[in-house]
Write a protein that holds these residues in place. Structure first.
Motif, PDB file in Angstrom:
ATOM      1  N   UNK A 180       0.703  -1.248   0.095  1.00  0.00           N
ATOM      2  CA  UNK A 180      -0.079   0.252  -0.291  1.00  0.00           C
ATOM      3  C   UNK A 180       0.686   1.297   0.066  1.00  0.00           C
ATOM      4  N   UNK A 181       2.085   0.545  -0.438  1.00  0.00           N
ATOM      5  CA  UNK A 181       2.705   2.243  -0.513  1.00  0.00           C
ATOM      6  C   UNK A 181       4.287   1.954   0.948  1.00  0.00           C
ATOM      7  N   UNK A 182       5.150   3.160   0.856  1.00  0.00           N
ATOM      8  CA  UNK A 182       5.727   2.889   1.356  1.00  0.00           C
ATOM      9  C   UNK A 182       6.008   3.987   2.427  1.00  0.00           C
ATOM     10  N   UNK A 183       5.707   3.909   3.760  1.00  0.00           N
ATOM     11  CA  UNK A 183       5.660   5.184   4.702  1.00  0.00           C
ATOM     12  C   UNK A 183       7.528   4.845   5.573  1.00  0.00           C
ATOM     13  N   UNK A 184       8.015   6.250   5.445  1.00  0.00           N
ATOM     14  CA  UNK A 184       9.000   6.929   6.821  1.00  0.00           C
ATOM     15  C   UNK A 184       8.702   7.422   7.802  1.00  0.00           C
ATOM     16  N   UNK A 185       8.740   6.787   8.792  1.00  0.00           N
ATOM     17  CA  UNK A 185       8.469   7.479  10.310  1.00  0.00           C
ATOM     18  C   UNK A 185       8.767   8.476  10.633  1.00  0.00           C
ATOM     19  N   UNK A 186      10.774   8.651  10.875  1.00  0.00           N
ATOM     20  CA  UNK A 186      11.084   9.059  11.525  1.00  0.00           C
ATOM     21  C   UNK A 186      11.970   9.761  10.436  1.00  0.00           C
ATOM     22  N   UNK A 241       5.708  17.855  11.798  1.00  0.00           N
ATOM     23  CA  UNK A 241       4.469  18.180  11.284  1.00  0.00           C
ATOM     24  C   UNK A 241       4.859  18.586   9.891  1.00  0.00           C
ATOM     25  N   UNK A 242       5.742  18.366   8.942  1.00  0.00           N
ATOM     26  CA  UNK A 242       5.903  19.423   7.903  1.00  0.00           C
ATOM     27  C   UNK A 242       4.957  18.627   6.859  1.00  0.00           C
ATOM     28  N   UNK A 243       4.935  18.443   5.527  1.00  0.00           N
ATOM     29  CA  UNK A 243       4.232  17.702   4.605  1.00  0.00           C
ATOM     30  C   UNK A 243       4.709  16.824   4.374  1.00  0.00           C
ATOM     31  N   UNK A 244       3.867  15.354   3.831  1.00  0.00           N
ATOM     32  CA  UNK A 244       4.917  14.618   3.661  1.00  0.00           C
ATOM     33  C   UNK A 244       6.011  14.553   3.013  1.00  0.00           C
ATOM     34  N   UNK A 245       5.921  15.370   1.478  1.00  0.00           N
ATOM     35  CA  UNK A 245       6.805  15.558   0.701  1.00  0.00           C
ATOM     36  C   UNK A 245       7.785  16.573   0.759  1.00  0.00           C
ATOM     37  N   UNK A 246       7.973  17.224   1.812  1.00  0.00           N
ATOM     38  CA  UNK A 246       8.915  18.362   1.978  1.00  0.00           C
ATOM     39  C   UNK A 246      10.003  17.720   3.072  1.00  0.00           C
ATOM     40  N   UNK A 247       8.952  16.357   4.447  1.00  0.00           N
ATOM     41  CA  UNK A 247       9.995  15.601   4.525  1.00  0.00           C
ATOM     42  C   UNK A 247      10.722  15.134   3.761  1.00  0.00           C
ATOM     43  N   UNK A 248      10.586  14.062   3.107  1.00  0.00           N
ATOM     44  CA  UNK A 248      10.826  13.132   2.318  1.00  0.00           C
ATOM     45  C   UNK A 248      12.082  13.671   1.412  1.00  0.00           C
ATOM     46  N   UNK A 249      11.523  14.831   1.462  1.00  0.00           N
ATOM     47  CA  UNK A 249      13.572  15.391   0.599  1.00  0.00           C
ATOM     48  C   UNK A 249      14.074  15.989   0.923  1.00  0.00           C
TER      49      UNK A 249
END
Length: 249
Positions: free
Chosen positions: A172-178, A195-203
């Motif tokens: 169902x997709x790959x999530x990174x929490x920390x 609380x960063x948006x997911x896209x910004x957190x991943x980048x």
């Protein structure tokens, strides 16, 4: 009603006697594990409460949501503190990353403070959990069903889990929490990314974590599908018959 009650008690005691005769010690073992499960469930609820109170995003909450992501503990026989307090040894949780363990331990400090402020005088203080001198593996080996990928130690993910298990976890997709551990050692560190948006957190943080984990290749996923459809078995039979030579000879 009295006959019904006696019948129930007799049947219950009879079943217990049969179980104990078949597997001596199983009743005591079952009671012990029931207590262990209860303590771990309470630990799960307490950690979730802290992370929610700290305003973390849903990926971090998912990191702590299942009981199986947390370690259990058992009473250390004959071990007490200087004040005579009983000590519970924390069992090693197979597959979990050190980063996540330390993050949970940080949450525990805040959890205990919250509990102490609300704990009534007649309630017993929380048990004292400590790491034993020598790590002790847990008898509770079930892995969580669905967690962010970085719950797993990268080495465990890459070298112990199968491609089939990888595919199930990322279905169902790959999530990174920390982020990497250097960015989540204190609450002040966490405030910068929680609380960063997911896209910004991943980048900014997540892709560096994701690089530590091997992902199934397209070819591996296709082969898994063939095996599950029964086509892989047919192909293997043809190969044994000499129709398909994978050695290139």
């Amino acid at each position: 009603m009295r006959k019904l009650y006696r019948s129930f008690v007799f049947s219950y005691m009879h079943d217990i006697a049969k179980l104990e005769a078949k597997s001596p010690g199983s009743i005591a073992k079952g009671k012990r594990f029931s207590t262990v499960y209860k303590r771990r469930s309470e630990l799960t609820a307490g950690r979730l409460k802290v992370l929610m109170a700290q305003g973390f995003n849903k990926r971090v909450i998912a990191l702590a949501d299942e009981t199986e992501v947390h370690s259990d503990d058992e009473l250390a026989e004959g071990v007490t503190t200087d004040s005579g307090e009983a000590v519970y040894h924390i069992k090693e949780k197979e597959g979990r990353s050190t980063k996540v363990m330390n993050f949970f331990r940080m949450a525990d400090v805040r959890r205990r403070r919250m509990d102490q402020s609300k704990r009534k005088q007649y309630k017993l203080p929380e048990r004292r959990r400590e790491d034993p001198v020598m790590p002790q593996p847990s008898a509770l080996t079930a892995l969580p069903k669905q967690v962010p990928i970085d719950w797993f130690d990268p080495s465990y993910w890459n070298n112990t889990l199968t491609v089939r298990e990888h595919a199930d976890y990322i279905e169902d997709g790959v999530d990174v929490a920390l982020p990497l551990e250097e960015f989540c050692k204190t609450w002040e560190d966490c405030a910068k990314w929680k609380n960063l948006p997911k896209k910004e957190f991943m980048q900014t943080y997540g892709n560096a974590v994701l690089d530590l984990y091997d992902m199934p290749t397209e070819q591996e996923l296709e082969q898994l599908a063939r095996w599950e459809d029964g086509e892989g078995e047919k192909s293997s039979s043809n190969s044994e018959g000499g129709d398909d030579n994978d050695d290139g000879e």
